[in-house]
Motif scaffolding. Structure first.
Motif, short mmCIF file in Angstrom:
data_model
loop_
_atom_site.label_atom_id
_atom_site.label_comp_id
_atom_site.label_asym_id
_atom_site.label_seq_id
_atom_site.Cartn_x
_atom_site.Cartn_y
_atom_site.Cartn_z
N LEU A 365 79.39 4.02 31.36
CA LEU A 365 80.38 3.40 32.03
C LEU A 365 80.66 2.02 31.39
O LEU A 365 81.76 1.35 31.44
CB LEU A 365 80.45 3.64 33.39
N GLY A 366 79.48 1.42 31.24
CA GLY A 366 79.54 0.02 30.67
C GLY A 366 80.00 0.02 29.38
O GLY A 366 80.91 -1.03 29.41
N GLY A 367 79.75 0.80 28.39
CA GLY A 367 80.29 0.78 27.26
C GLY A 367 81.89 1.03 27.25
O GLY A 367 82.67 0.40 26.49
N LEU A 368 82.30 2.20 28.18
CA LEU A 368 83.79 2.35 28.33
C LEU A 368 84.39 1.11 28.71
O LEU A 368 85.45 0.78 28.15
CB LEU A 368 83.92 3.57 29.16
N GLY A 369 83.83 0.50 29.74
CA GLY A 369 84.40 -0.74 30.15
C GLY A 369 84.57 -1.93 29.10
O GLY A 369 85.63 -2.59 28.74
N ALA A 370 83.49 -2.05 28.06
CA ALA A 370 83.38 -2.87 27.33
C ALA A 370 84.61 -2.64 26.03
O ALA A 370 85.21 -3.58 25.76
CB ALA A 370 81.99 -3.11 26.39
N LEU A 371 84.78 -1.30 25.86
CA LEU A 371 85.80 -1.01 24.97
C LEU A 371 87.24 -1.60 25.40
O LEU A 371 88.03 -1.85 24.89
CB LEU A 371 85.77 0.56 24.70
N ILE A 372 87.46 -1.17 26.80
CA ILE A 372 88.81 -1.33 27.28
C ILE A 372 89.08 -2.96 27.54
O ILE A 372 90.03 -3.37 27.21
CB ILE A 372 88.71 -0.65 28.90
N VAL A 373 87.74 -3.65 27.95
CA VAL A 373 88.01 -5.16 27.96
C VAL A 373 88.29 -5.70 26.80
O VAL A 373 88.98 -6.62 26.54
CB VAL A 373 86.67 -5.73 28.50
N GLY A 374 87.72 -5.28 25.63
CA GLY A 374 87.65 -5.87 24.17
C GLY A 374 89.26 -5.69 23.70
O GLY A 374 89.88 -6.60 23.25
N ASN A 375 89.86 -4.38 24.06
CA ASN A 375 91.18 -4.20 23.57
C ASN A 375 92.20 -5.29 24.67
O ASN A 375 93.11 -5.57 24.11
CB ASN A 375 91.63 -2.78 24.22
N TRP A 376 91.73 -5.27 25.79
CA TRP A 376 92.76 -6.18 26.74
C TRP A 376 92.48 -7.70 25.93
O TRP A 376 93.82 -8.42 26.25
CB TRP A 376 92.17 -6.23 28.20
N ILE A 377 91.43 -8.20 25.60
CA ILE A 377 91.31 -9.49 25.23
C ILE A 377 92.07 -9.77 23.90
O ILE A 377 92.71 -10.69 23.91
CB ILE A 377 89.91 -9.75 24.99
N ASP A 378 92.21 -8.67 23.01
CA ASP A 378 93.16 -8.94 21.97
C ASP A 378 94.63 -8.77 22.29
O ASP A 378 95.35 -9.65 21.66
CB ASP A 378 92.77 -7.51 21.09
N LYS A 379 94.94 -8.35 23.51
CA LYS A 379 96.48 -8.29 23.68
C LYS A 379 96.83 -9.76 24.79
O LYS A 379 97.76 -10.21 24.53
CB LYS A 379 96.70 -6.84 24.44
N ILE A 380 95.94 -9.94 25.61
CA ILE A 380 96.38 -11.13 26.42
C ILE A 380 95.41 -12.22 26.67
O ILE A 380 95.80 -13.16 27.29
CB ILE A 380 96.68 -10.35 27.77
N GLY A 381 94.42 -12.21 25.80
CA GLY A 381 93.61 -13.17 25.94
C GLY A 381 92.35 -13.13 26.90
O GLY A 381 92.24 -12.67 27.84
N ILE A 382 91.18 -13.92 26.43
CA ILE A 382 89.77 -13.56 27.15
C ILE A 382 89.87 -14.38 28.48
O ILE A 382 89.42 -13.69 29.58
CB ILE A 382 88.75 -14.11 26.43
N SER A 383 90.58 -15.34 28.77
CA SER A 383 90.54 -16.02 29.97
C SER A 383 91.03 -15.22 31.12
O SER A 383 90.72 -15.04 32.13
CB SER A 383 91.31 -17.44 29.95
N HIS A 384 92.45 -14.62 30.72
CA HIS A 384 93.11 -13.71 31.60
C HIS A 384 92.39 -12.33 31.99
O HIS A 384 92.32 -12.03 33.00
CB HIS A 384 94.28 -13.34 31.28
N VAL A 385 91.71 -11.71 30.90
CA VAL A 385 90.88 -10.61 31.35
C VAL A 385 89.72 -11.08 32.17
O VAL A 385 89.36 -10.11 33.08
CB VAL A 385 90.21 -10.16 29.89
N MET A 386 88.99 -12.01 31.95
CA MET A 386 87.81 -12.51 32.92
C MET A 386 88.32 -12.43 34.20
O MET A 386 87.73 -12.18 35.16
CB MET A 386 87.35 -13.70 32.34
N GLN A 387 89.67 -13.15 34.29
CA GLN A 387 90.15 -13.05 35.79
C GLN A 387 90.39 -12.00 36.53
O GLN A 387 90.09 -11.57 37.72
CB GLN A 387 91.44 -14.00 35.78
N LEU A 388 90.91 -10.67 35.69
CA LEU A 388 91.11 -9.53 36.01
C LEU A 388 89.72 -8.94 36.59
O LEU A 388 89.77 -8.16 37.54
CB LEU A 388 91.71 -8.72 35.10
N CYS A 389 88.60 -8.95 35.64
CA CYS A 389 87.49 -8.56 35.90
C CYS A 389 86.68 -8.96 37.23
O CYS A 389 86.10 -8.28 37.76
CB CYS A 389 86.66 -8.48 34.52
#
Length: 418
Positions: A365-389
């Motif tokens: 599940l951590g790996g699945l989360g990492a895959l989803i997070v990586g995809n999100w970062i490419d789309k909206i940027g890392i700072s916004h994704v860290m805020q969501l997480c």
């Protein structure tokens, strides 16, 4: 304690004493191998900044590497645990470390993205083989102190995870990807220790006291199955939330520090070390506190206590980022070993299967989360994704849907009498 003295303690351990005594020599040995195993597994996400730069990878490709190693471990751990519960096989311990040896060797010489994926799959297979068997060994050596034994076992793994950022800074930053060759020596040492543990394991399962204890394990009463299944779903959901958040920090927060504060790769890894090292310390204390204050209570506190701090982290300056990462790591990961013991009590007699399921899901599940997070970062940027997480730990409120420790004890006693 030196390696020779540790192996001597394993050889001198009496199989019959596992019925009521804690075999610390075996616990320390399996914890040491856990440290070896998880340090090698954890250098994979720790070297993501290096792989991204040298191979010009996207965040999504980085996410696929994380998914490959964690999903392999997730799928295979319960399979290995189920096989071992039906047919105990001590030789799986050194065989698993052999897979890890192969993976680190391949990683050192991997010249393409596909080769890296193959290497991390081998490391994942090694982890999948080790964790259910290692958890079973710690259970066999626990005597009457299961919480302490599981904490000793898990603290080795979390300590290994915490070392990965430092190892990256000391080895991979100056030597690049080829620095992985040094970990083949760590894997070789792990194989040696595993051989001694496997011998003790074999002697123990052939002993009369183990056979008697194994016969006395009861079956779950039919009227409890639905309630236990619901409790297991809630527990798995909590594992999912904790693993997703931890994976987002371990895999990507260094990028956030590099981008937001201009840190070097090596300096950013120190902050990830703070998170993981504090988590290792929290794991040790978590088992002891759970024995005193209750397992469900500890799981709730670990989630609820880290939630407000996680919400603050994305907006903190560099100094407070370090402080918050350490505190969050200590509080959040303190429940890791407790969830394993809780699951073992939910389904008695299936130590390998349950341990493989819980720890395997933590990786997968951590790996699945990492895959989803990586995809999100490419789309909206890392700072916004860290805020969501940062909102993930809030979901820990569902802990109160778990049965209390008192109720769980009643179910366990009922199963033993069935």
């Amino acid at each position: 304690m030196s390696l020779p003295s540790l192996t001597k303690k394993i050889n001198n351990a009496s199989p019959g004493s596992t019925a009521n005594q804690t075999i610390f020599g075996v616990l320390l040995a399996i914890s040491l191998v856990h440290l070896f195993n998880d340090s090698m597994q954890s250098v994979i996400p720790a070297i993501f900044p290096i792989l991204k730069e040298t191979m010009s990878l996207s965040y999504t490709q980085i996410g696929w590497i994380a998914f490959a190693i964690n999903f392999t471990a997730s799928i295979m751990q319960p399979v290995v645990g189920l096989f071992s519960d039906k047919r105990p096989t001590p030789a799986l311990l050194p065989i698993g470390m052999g897979f890890t040896f192969t993976g680190m060797l391949l990683l050192a010489y991997a010249s393409s993205y596909s080769a890296v994926l193959l290497a991390v799959v081998f490391v994942g297979l090694g982890s999948a083989t080790f964790h259910p068997e290692g958890s079973k060994v710690s259970h066999m050596a626990a005597g009457n102190r299961r919480g302490l034994a599981q904490s000793i076992f898990q603290v080795g793994g979390n300590a290994g995870q915490s070392l990965a950022p430092l190892l990256t800074s000391l080895i991979f930053v100056p030597y690049g990807q080829f620095g992985a060759i040094g970990f083949t020596g760590v894997a070789a040492a792990g194989i040696i220790v595993q051989i001694f543990i496997a011998r003790w394991y074999g002697r123990t399962i052939r002993s009369e006291s183990f056979a008697k204890k194994h016969r006395n394990v009861g079956k779950i009463r039919p009227e409890l199955k639905n309630r236990i299944a619901f409790a297991m779903i809630i527990l798995i959901s909590l594992v999912f939330v904790r693993s997703w958040y931890s994976s987002s920090i371990a895999s990507y927060y260094s990028f956030n520090l590099i981008e937001g504060f201009g840190l070097s790769v090596g300096d950013a890894q120190i902050y990830i070390f703070l998170f993981l090292a504090a988590g290792a310390l929290g794991t040790f204390f978590g088992g002891t506190l759970a024995d005193r204050f209750g397992k469900r209570n500890l799981i709730f506190v670990s989630m609820a206590g880290s939630a407000p701090l996680a919400l603050i982290l994305p907006y903190a300056n560099l100094f407070w980022s370090g402080v918050l990462l350490a505190v969050i790591g200590f509080v959040l990961i303190s429940s890791f070993s407790v969830t394993v013991v809780y699951a073992q009590m939910l389904i008695p007699g299936k130590i390998g299967t349950v341990s493989g399921l819980i720890t395997g899901l933590a990786f997968g599940l951590g790996g699945l989360g990492a895959l989803i997070v990586g995809n999100w970062i490419d789309k909206i940027g890392i700072s916004h994704v860290m805020q969501l997480c940062s909102f993930l730990p809030l979901l820990g409120v569902i802990t109160f849907l778990l049965p209390s420790d008192r109720k769980l004890s009643e179910w366990t006693e009922g199963a033993s009498e069935a």
